[in-house]
Design an enzyme around this catalytic site. Structure first.
Site, short mmCIF file in Angstrom:
data_model
loop_
_atom_site.label_atom_id
_atom_site.label_comp_id
_atom_site.label_asym_id
_atom_site.label_seq_id
_atom_site.Cartn_x
_atom_site.Cartn_y
_atom_site.Cartn_z
N ASN A 157 -12.56 -1.88 30.55
CA ASN A 157 -12.08 -1.82 29.15
C ASN A 157 -10.77 -2.58 29.01
O ASN A 157 -10.54 -3.23 27.98
CB ASN A 157 -11.94 -0.37 28.69
CG ASN A 157 -13.30 0.21 28.32
OD1 ASN A 157 -13.86 -0.12 27.29
ND2 ASN A 157 -13.84 1.04 29.20
N ASN A 185 -7.77 6.53 22.65
CA ASN A 185 -8.56 6.72 23.87
C ASN A 185 -9.98 6.24 23.61
O ASN A 185 -10.48 6.33 22.49
CB ASN A 185 -8.59 8.23 24.21
CG ASN A 185 -9.41 8.53 25.45
OD1 ASN A 185 -9.26 7.88 26.49
ND2 ASN A 185 -10.29 9.52 25.37
N GLY A 190 -11.23 -0.70 35.25
CA GLY A 190 -10.50 -1.48 34.26
C GLY A 190 -11.35 -2.45 33.46
O GLY A 190 -10.85 -3.45 32.96
N HIS A 235 -13.81 7.04 24.78
CA HIS A 235 -14.61 8.07 25.47
C HIS A 235 -16.08 7.65 25.42
O HIS A 235 -16.58 7.25 24.36
CB HIS A 235 -14.42 9.43 24.78
CG HIS A 235 -15.15 10.52 25.50
ND1 HIS A 235 -14.68 11.10 26.66
CD2 HIS A 235 -16.34 11.09 25.24
CE1 HIS A 235 -15.56 11.99 27.08
NE2 HIS A 235 -16.57 12.01 26.24
N ILE A 278 -3.72 14.16 33.25
CA ILE A 278 -3.51 14.75 31.92
C ILE A 278 -2.13 14.31 31.41
O ILE A 278 -1.14 14.33 32.14
CB ILE A 278 -3.53 16.30 32.02
CG1 ILE A 278 -4.88 16.79 32.56
CG2 ILE A 278 -3.19 16.96 30.68
CD1 ILE A 278 -6.04 16.70 31.61
N LEU A 279 -2.10 13.91 30.15
CA LEU A 279 -0.82 13.58 29.52
C LEU A 279 -0.33 14.82 28.80
O LEU A 279 -1.10 15.51 28.13
CB LEU A 279 -1.00 12.44 28.51
CG LEU A 279 -1.37 11.09 29.10
CD1 LEU A 279 -1.73 10.12 27.99
CD2 LEU A 279 -0.22 10.54 29.94
N ASP A 305 -9.92 15.04 24.01
CA ASP A 305 -10.93 14.33 23.20
C ASP A 305 -11.04 14.91 21.79
O ASP A 305 -12.13 14.95 21.21
CB ASP A 305 -12.32 14.39 23.89
CG ASP A 305 -12.31 13.76 25.27
OD1 ASP A 305 -11.54 12.82 25.49
OD2 ASP A 305 -13.08 14.23 26.13
N GLU A 338 -18.53 0.29 24.38
CA GLU A 338 -17.10 0.39 24.71
C GLU A 338 -16.35 -0.94 24.61
O GLU A 338 -15.28 -1.01 23.99
CB GLU A 338 -16.92 0.95 26.13
CG GLU A 338 -17.44 2.36 26.27
CD GLU A 338 -17.08 2.97 27.60
OE1 GLU A 338 -15.94 2.82 28.05
OE2 GLU A 338 -17.96 3.60 28.21
#
Ligand code: GRF
Length: 197
Positions: free
Chosen positions: A14, A107, A12, A109, A92-93, A150, A180
């Protein structure tokens, strides 16, 4: 004020970058809820420490992807979430979730997409692949999420140098620190200001 819902399965950091940006008033937004697919995720602890509502939703409790997607979407809708941020979320969504929040899911990455992304490229594996390939520059990308992996439109990218003697862990840390944690609050701020089309 923009209400954010964060999905996070790991440490966590980010999420913390968003919390810090909000608390220091450099980001005008509110984190309405955090959901994790991992009960031990430190992201949940970070949420609790900052009085943010947090939830653990076990994917294994749902036989159908649509039901899982709906469970996640219901939580965020209950909190009036405007923007969903994937910050190291592993499950996975499905399309049901993505359609519910169409163009409102982003998102982060840890590579310069289209390098080292897609199926199987997550977490430390991304940095292992970057080192194995011999690239001298990697980085991070914030992008909109579509139904692929992605593959949605890119919002922001930042390059980070690969140094001699880097390990996957040292590279991961540098990508987080130099890219990030800067990019994610910035992208959320751009969304909040209506700058993203
Ligand atoms: C980050 O490297 C992010 O880019 C990736 O997963 C990692 C999550 O780290 N999607 P943290 O949980 O935010 O510390």
């Amino acid at each position: 004020m923009l209400k954010i819902g964060v999905l996070a399965s790991g440490g966590g950091t980010n999420l913390q970058a968003l919390i810090d940006a909000i608390e220091s008033k450099s980001l005008a937004a509110e984190i309405a809820a955090v959901i994790s697919g991992n009960p031990a995720a430190y992201a949940l602890e970070r949420a609790k420490r900052h009085d943010i509502m947090s939830y653990y939703v076990k994917k294994g409790s749902y036989t159908a992807q649509d039901d899982y997607d709906k469970a996640l979407a219901d939580i965020f809708n209950r909190h009036g979430v405007d923007l969903v941020v994937l910050a190291g979320f592993l499950p996975i969504l499905g399309p049901a979730f993505i359609r519910e929040f169409e163009r409102r899911v982003i998102n982060i990455h840890p590579s310069l997409i289209p390098a080292f992304c897609g199926k199987g490229y997550y977490g430390i594996k991304v940095h292992e692949a970057a080192l194995a390939s011999g690239v001298k520059v990697t980085g991070a990308t914030v992008h909109f999420v579509d139904e692929g992996t992605d593959s949605g439109p890119i919002i922001l990218q930042k390059a980070v140098e690969v140094k001699d003697g880097d390990t996957p862990e040292s590279l991961q840390r540098r990508v987080m620190e130099e890219a990030e944690w800067i990019l994610l609050p910035k992208a959320v701020g751009m969304f909040a200001e209506g700058l993203l089309k």
